[in-house]
Design a protein around this motif. Structure first.
Motif, mmCIF file in Angstrom:
data_model
loop_
_atom_site.group_PDB
_atom_site.id
_atom_site.type_symbol
_atom_site.label_atom_id
_atom_site.label_comp_id
_atom_site.label_asym_id
_atom_site.label_seq_id
_atom_site.Cartn_x
_atom_site.Cartn_y
_atom_site.Cartn_z
ATOM 1 N N SER A 24 -35.289 -16.243 -58.383
ATOM 2 C CA SER A 24 -34.665 -15.740 -59.618
ATOM 3 C C SER A 24 -35.723 -15.420 -60.669
ATOM 4 O O SER A 24 -35.633 -14.420 -61.381
ATOM 5 N N ARG A 25 -36.739 -16.277 -60.773
ATOM 6 C CA ARG A 25 -37.826 -16.015 -61.726
ATOM 7 C C ARG A 25 -38.537 -14.711 -61.382
ATOM 8 O O ARG A 25 -38.896 -13.934 -62.252
ATOM 9 N N THR A 26 -38.731 -14.498 -60.090
ATOM 10 C CA THR A 26 -39.406 -13.274 -59.654
ATOM 11 C C THR A 26 -38.583 -12.037 -60.025
ATOM 12 O O THR A 26 -39.114 -11.074 -60.576
ATOM 13 N N PHE A 27 -37.285 -12.075 -59.733
ATOM 14 C CA PHE A 27 -36.427 -10.930 -60.090
ATOM 15 C C PHE A 27 -36.429 -10.709 -61.605
ATOM 16 O O PHE A 27 -36.452 -9.573 -62.079
ATOM 17 N N ARG A 28 -36.401 -11.805 -62.356
ATOM 18 C CA ARG A 28 -36.372 -11.691 -63.816
ATOM 19 C C ARG A 28 -37.663 -11.033 -64.310
ATOM 20 O O ARG A 28 -37.638 -10.190 -65.203
ATOM 21 N N ALA A 29 -38.786 -11.420 -63.729
ATOM 22 C CA ALA A 29 -40.068 -10.822 -64.129
ATOM 23 C C ALA A 29 -40.075 -9.326 -63.815
ATOM 24 O O ALA A 29 -40.498 -8.508 -64.639
ATOM 25 N N ILE A 30 -39.585 -8.963 -62.620
ATOM 26 C CA ILE A 30 -39.569 -7.547 -62.221
ATOM 27 C C ILE A 30 -38.650 -6.746 -63.143
ATOM 28 O O ILE A 30 -39.018 -5.687 -63.660
ATOM 29 N N LEU A 31 -37.452 -7.269 -63.355
ATOM 30 C CA LEU A 31 -36.474 -6.524 -64.164
ATOM 31 C C LEU A 31 -36.882 -6.461 -65.631
ATOM 32 O O LEU A 31 -36.679 -5.438 -66.290
ATOM 33 N N THR A 32 -37.464 -7.530 -66.139
ATOM 34 C CA THR A 32 -37.881 -7.517 -67.544
ATOM 35 C C THR A 32 -38.958 -6.471 -67.763
ATOM 36 O O THR A 32 -38.916 -5.714 -68.733
ATOM 37 N N LEU A 33 -39.898 -6.418 -66.833
ATOM 38 C CA LEU A 33 -40.973 -5.428 -66.946
ATOM 39 C C LEU A 33 -40.415 -4.002 -66.878
ATOM 40 O O LEU A 33 -40.895 -3.104 -67.559
ATOM 41 N N GLU A 34 -39.386 -3.794 -66.059
ATOM 42 C CA GLU A 34 -38.797 -2.455 -65.937
ATOM 43 C C GLU A 34 -37.932 -2.128 -67.163
ATOM 44 O O GLU A 34 -38.032 -1.054 -67.754
ATOM 45 N N LEU A 35 -37.081 -3.075 -67.546
ATOM 46 C CA LEU A 35 -36.109 -2.798 -68.610
ATOM 47 C C LEU A 35 -36.747 -2.648 -69.989
ATOM 48 O O LEU A 35 -36.218 -1.943 -70.844
ATOM 49 N N VAL A 36 -37.880 -3.314 -70.166
ATOM 50 C CA VAL A 36 -38.527 -3.210 -71.472
ATOM 51 C C VAL A 36 -39.058 -1.785 -71.720
ATOM 52 O O VAL A 36 -39.309 -1.388 -72.850
ATOM 53 N N LYS A 37 -39.168 -1.003 -70.646
ATOM 54 C CA LYS A 37 -39.652 0.383 -70.772
ATOM 55 C C LYS A 37 -38.507 1.363 -71.025
ATOM 56 O O LYS A 37 -38.733 2.541 -71.227
ATOM 57 N N LYS A 38 -37.287 0.846 -70.968
ATOM 58 C CA LYS A 38 -36.109 1.726 -71.089
ATOM 59 C C LYS A 38 -36.104 2.393 -72.463
ATOM 60 O O LYS A 38 -36.195 1.709 -73.479
ATOM 61 N N PRO A 39 -35.972 3.715 -72.482
ATOM 62 C CA PRO A 39 -36.006 4.398 -73.791
ATOM 63 C C PRO A 39 -34.752 4.099 -74.624
ATOM 64 O O PRO A 39 -33.722 3.781 -74.106
#
Lengths: 148, 117
Positions: free
Chosen positions: A133-148
């Protein structure tokens, strides 16, 4: 950017406010693009995969006999999905961090399968669920923070 | 069982102190809070696995897989920190593991920890 990346890390570590747009466009300086832009397909695919992996762990937790063949079929789908994400990540420039994260995710699913192949104790599920879960959260946070 | 718990009581702290030396001061400041938490987590996992091994609930191979999975998740998280690359994250983990490896493996009675190649 230091502050932004620090914030990304803290959001990922705590699991708070995933998806909150934190990139300010009010700055008068030109914005430097140091990572690949947001990718909607990656976001959706990772979200779906997270759901599938967590459901799989829940199924193992509830299973009378987790060593049944039907519980191992799921791994094929996970590897296929992760490999697709790895290929997509590699095709996008400035995306090394995400590529490394997907490679780590694949390693973690392989390790889960190794653990599963043994005589699986129910108490082994929780630490695995927390780590993945931590791994998915890290991946998604890194992706979502770039969302315009 | 409390013997194993007592023997490994300072593993997290020892890993944390060793890891300090692996990064520059500025990078260490950015990762230290999370590293501290994560080394405590690794300590708790090592104790749990050692207890399960001692009671025959888990094999050596499966215990090693658990530890590697935790380490891999730790790496994934640290990769989100600005300017900390994969090589530095792996170095940090290797330095931390090296500091406690022989003590932990000797106390648990098998090779639970290994350095990454």
């Amino acid at each position: 950017m230091n502050t932004l990346r620090r914030l990304i890390f803290l959001l990922a570590a705590t699991g708070l406010a995933v998806g909150t747009p934190v990139i300010s466009t009010s700055c008068t300086l030109p914005r430097l693009v140091l990572v690949a832009p947001y990718d909607e397909l990656t976001d959706a695919a990772v979200t779906d995969l997270q759901k599938d992996v967590l459901l799989h762990l829940r199924a193992l937790e509830l299973a009378k006999d987790p060593s049944e063949d039907k519980y191992f079929i799921a791994y094929r789908g996970f590897y296929r999905d992760i490999d697709t994400l790895i290929t997509r990540a590699a095709s996008r420039p400035k995306n090394d961090i995400q590529s490394q994260q997907f490679a780590a995710l694949r390693e973690q699913v392989e390790l889960l399968e190794t653990i599963h192949k043994g005589r699986f104790e129910p108490e082994e599920i929780e630490p695995v669920r927390l780590a993945i879960s931590r791994t998915f959260r890290a991946i998604l946070t890194l992706e979502l923070v770039k969302k315009p | 069982m409390s013997q194993i718990k007592d023997a490994l009581a300072n593993v997290g702290k020892d890993m944390f102190n060793a890891a300090k030396t692996s990064l520059s001061a500025s990078k260490w400041r950015m990762v230290r809070d999370y590293a501290e938490l994560e080394f405590q987590n690794l300590q708790a996992t090592a104790i749990k696995l050692a207890e399960m091994f001692a009671t025959g609930k888990i094999t050596e191979e499966r215990a090693q897989a658990h530890i590697r999975l935790q380490q891999s998740s730790f790496k994934t998280m640290l990769l989100t920190v600005q300017g900390v690359g994969l090589a530095e994250v792996e170095k940090l983990l290797n330095v931390a593991i090296k500091a406690v490896l022989s003590m932990v493996n000797s106390k648990v009675g098998f090779t639970l920890l290994r350095q990454e190649t």
